[in-house]
Design a protein around this motif. Sequence first.
Motif, PDB file in Angstrom:
ATOM      1  N   ILE A  91       7.129  -9.204  -2.413  1.00  0.00           N
ATOM      2  CA  ILE A  91       6.461 -10.155  -3.303  1.00  0.00           C
ATOM      3  C   ILE A  91       6.696 -11.598  -2.875  1.00  0.00           C
ATOM      4  O   ILE A  91       6.039 -12.508  -3.396  1.00  0.00           O
ATOM      5  CB  ILE A  91       6.888  -9.957  -4.769  1.00  0.00           C
ATOM      6  N   HIS A  92       7.643 -11.832  -1.941  1.00  0.00           N
ATOM      7  CA  HIS A  92       7.818 -13.192  -1.429  1.00  0.00           C
ATOM      8  C   HIS A  92       6.669 -13.582  -0.505  1.00  0.00           C
ATOM      9  O   HIS A  92       6.488 -14.764  -0.196  1.00  0.00           O
ATOM     10  CB  HIS A  92       9.154 -13.314  -0.681  1.00  0.00           C
ATOM     11  N   LYS A  93       5.879 -12.604  -0.072  1.00  0.00           N
ATOM     12  CA  LYS A  93       4.704 -12.891   0.760  1.00  0.00           C
ATOM     13  C   LYS A  93       3.458 -13.050  -0.102  1.00  0.00           C
ATOM     14  O   LYS A  93       2.639 -13.938   0.129  1.00  0.00           O
ATOM     15  CB  LYS A  93       4.510 -11.792   1.800  1.00  0.00           C
ATOM     16  N   THR A  94       3.262 -12.161  -1.058  1.00  0.00           N
ATOM     17  CA  THR A  94       2.139 -12.259  -1.992  1.00  0.00           C
ATOM     18  C   THR A  94       2.429 -11.409  -3.229  1.00  0.00           C
ATOM     19  O   THR A  94       3.063 -10.357  -3.133  1.00  0.00           O
ATOM     20  CB  THR A  94       0.824 -11.803  -1.343  1.00  0.00           C
ATOM     21  N   LEU A  95       1.940 -11.880  -4.377  1.00  0.00           N
ATOM     22  CA  LEU A  95       2.113 -11.124  -5.619  1.00  0.00           C
ATOM     23  C   LEU A  95       0.970 -10.147  -5.851  1.00  0.00           C
ATOM     24  O   LEU A  95       1.078  -9.244  -6.673  1.00  0.00           O
ATOM     25  CB  LEU A  95       2.213 -12.093  -6.809  1.00  0.00           C
ATOM     26  N   ILE A  96      -0.134 -10.337  -5.140  1.00  0.00           N
ATOM     27  CA  ILE A  96      -1.284  -9.460  -5.284  1.00  0.00           C
ATOM     28  C   ILE A  96      -1.227  -8.399  -4.198  1.00  0.00           C
ATOM     29  O   ILE A  96      -1.324  -8.713  -3.009  1.00  0.00           O
ATOM     30  CB  ILE A  96      -2.607 -10.254  -5.181  1.00  0.00           C
ATOM     31  N   ASN A  97      -1.063  -7.148  -4.602  1.00  0.00           N
ATOM     32  CA  ASN A  97      -0.946  -6.043  -3.650  1.00  0.00           C
ATOM     33  C   ASN A  97       0.043  -6.360  -2.519  1.00  0.00           C
ATOM     34  O   ASN A  97      -0.338  -6.428  -1.339  1.00  0.00           O
ATOM     35  CB  ASN A  97      -2.319  -5.689  -3.067  1.00  0.00           C
ATOM     36  N   PRO A  98       1.307  -6.576  -2.849  1.00  0.00           N
ATOM     37  CA  PRO A  98       2.287  -6.963  -1.830  1.00  0.00           C
ATOM     38  C   PRO A  98       2.477  -5.867  -0.789  1.00  0.00           C
ATOM     39  O   PRO A  98       2.478  -4.673  -1.124  1.00  0.00           O
ATOM     40  CB  PRO A  98       3.573  -7.166  -2.641  1.00  0.00           C
ATOM     41  N   PRO A  99       2.603  -6.248   0.484  1.00  0.00           N
ATOM     42  CA  PRO A  99       2.886  -5.233   1.510  1.00  0.00           C
ATOM     43  C   PRO A  99       4.277  -4.642   1.301  1.00  0.00           C
ATOM     44  O   PRO A  99       5.132  -5.246   0.654  1.00  0.00           O
ATOM     45  CB  PRO A  99       2.805  -6.032   2.819  1.00  0.00           C
ATOM     46  N   GLY A 100       4.500  -3.469   1.865  1.00  0.00           N
ATOM     47  CA  GLY A 100       5.760  -2.776   1.645  1.00  0.00           C
ATOM     48  C   GLY A 100       6.664  -2.775   2.864  1.00  0.00           C
ATOM     49  O   GLY A 100       6.189  -2.713   3.992  1.00  0.00           O
ATOM     50  N   ARG A 101       7.963  -2.859   2.622  1.00  0.00           N
ATOM     51  CA  ARG A 101       8.953  -2.664   3.675  1.00  0.00           C
ATOM     52  C   ARG A 101       9.413  -1.212   3.612  1.00  0.00           C
ATOM     53  O   ARG A 101      10.013  -0.784   2.624  1.00  0.00           O
ATOM     54  CB  ARG A 101      10.152  -3.594   3.510  1.00  0.00           C
TER      55      ARG A 101
END
Length: 357
Positions: A133-143
């Motif tokens: 979520i530090h990259k985007t709050l909308i459909n955040p990519p997963g680690r």
Amino acid sequence: MTLRDLKGALKKNPKNNKINDHPVLRTRSNLNPKEKIALKALIKNKEIVIKNADKGGGIVILDTKYYMSESTRILSDRNFYRPLTEDPTKDFKKSLYNLIESGYTNGVIDKKLRTFLKTLHPSTPKFYFLPKIHKTLINPPGRPIISGVDCLTANLSAYVDYFLQKYVTKLPSHIRDTDDLITSLRSFSWQDDYIWMTLDVSALYTNIRHELGITAINHTLSQDPQMPDNQKDFIIRAIEFILQHNYFTFNNSFYIQTQGTAMGTKFAPSYANLFMGAFEEHSGLLTHPNIRFYRRFIDDIIFIWQVEIEDLCTFIQELNTNNWNLSFTLEHNKTSVVFLDLQLTIESMKIATHTHF
């Protein structure tokens, strides 16, 4: 090495803590009845997935449909993952036992350690991801994370990590935590032509190709004259086994990771750290004439650059042109930077530190 040595290194939070054993503290709940009902309802709700945020310590509630689609997207990348037609545990278990027996026969491990490394009833590793979520709050990519608690290679991974940790702490760029970083900055004198820089290594764990990672570990072990050659050989073979037998399940299907190491296995941070240490030595990062201060926490790098930004752009382009399968993203600022959970600022030509939320 004996089993007692390994268990001593792994021993944490003994259960005989007198405070935790107090009967009142052991049974008292910090939830009221309504909160308990709400928690049970959340657990039963199949339309949402609750995960920790990848960074920052937050809690994220995801729509299950999105969670499944993002997981499928990650696992569909054939550069890193390959589907399996069946559970490989039986065959992998036989191969692991052969490896352990060779270590016992060669005198590398004793009888008790041999028993410890042979996981009799392994659990199957599970795949999940932490939302960035530090990259985007909308459909955040997963680690991607592979939970390998009590899995087939869990004890072997702990064994390898026991040896690798001491080399990690000797790396010139190593910082243990934010307190360690603060301590290392206390004696640093800021000048007017200095600039804060942070580098992020993109997908470090999954981008370490097996042959490159093994070469880096071999390089590290070769510099230790006190370690017997048969011990070095067994550690390398153990690492190769863990990397090549990293299987897991997701949504009732089996997969195997074909490149990199899984976040979730015990030795992964040490392995990644030593790989980056070898890269730093090879690339000359630690001796670059424009870098006045340099520290790294696994894949997060902070350094202080002197002179022109234009020179820095050339430096980053050269850094990203490498044969190590590594790519870097850069952020820079003259007066302030965020690194880990710290806000570092320049106040009256002195470095000030604040907790970053």
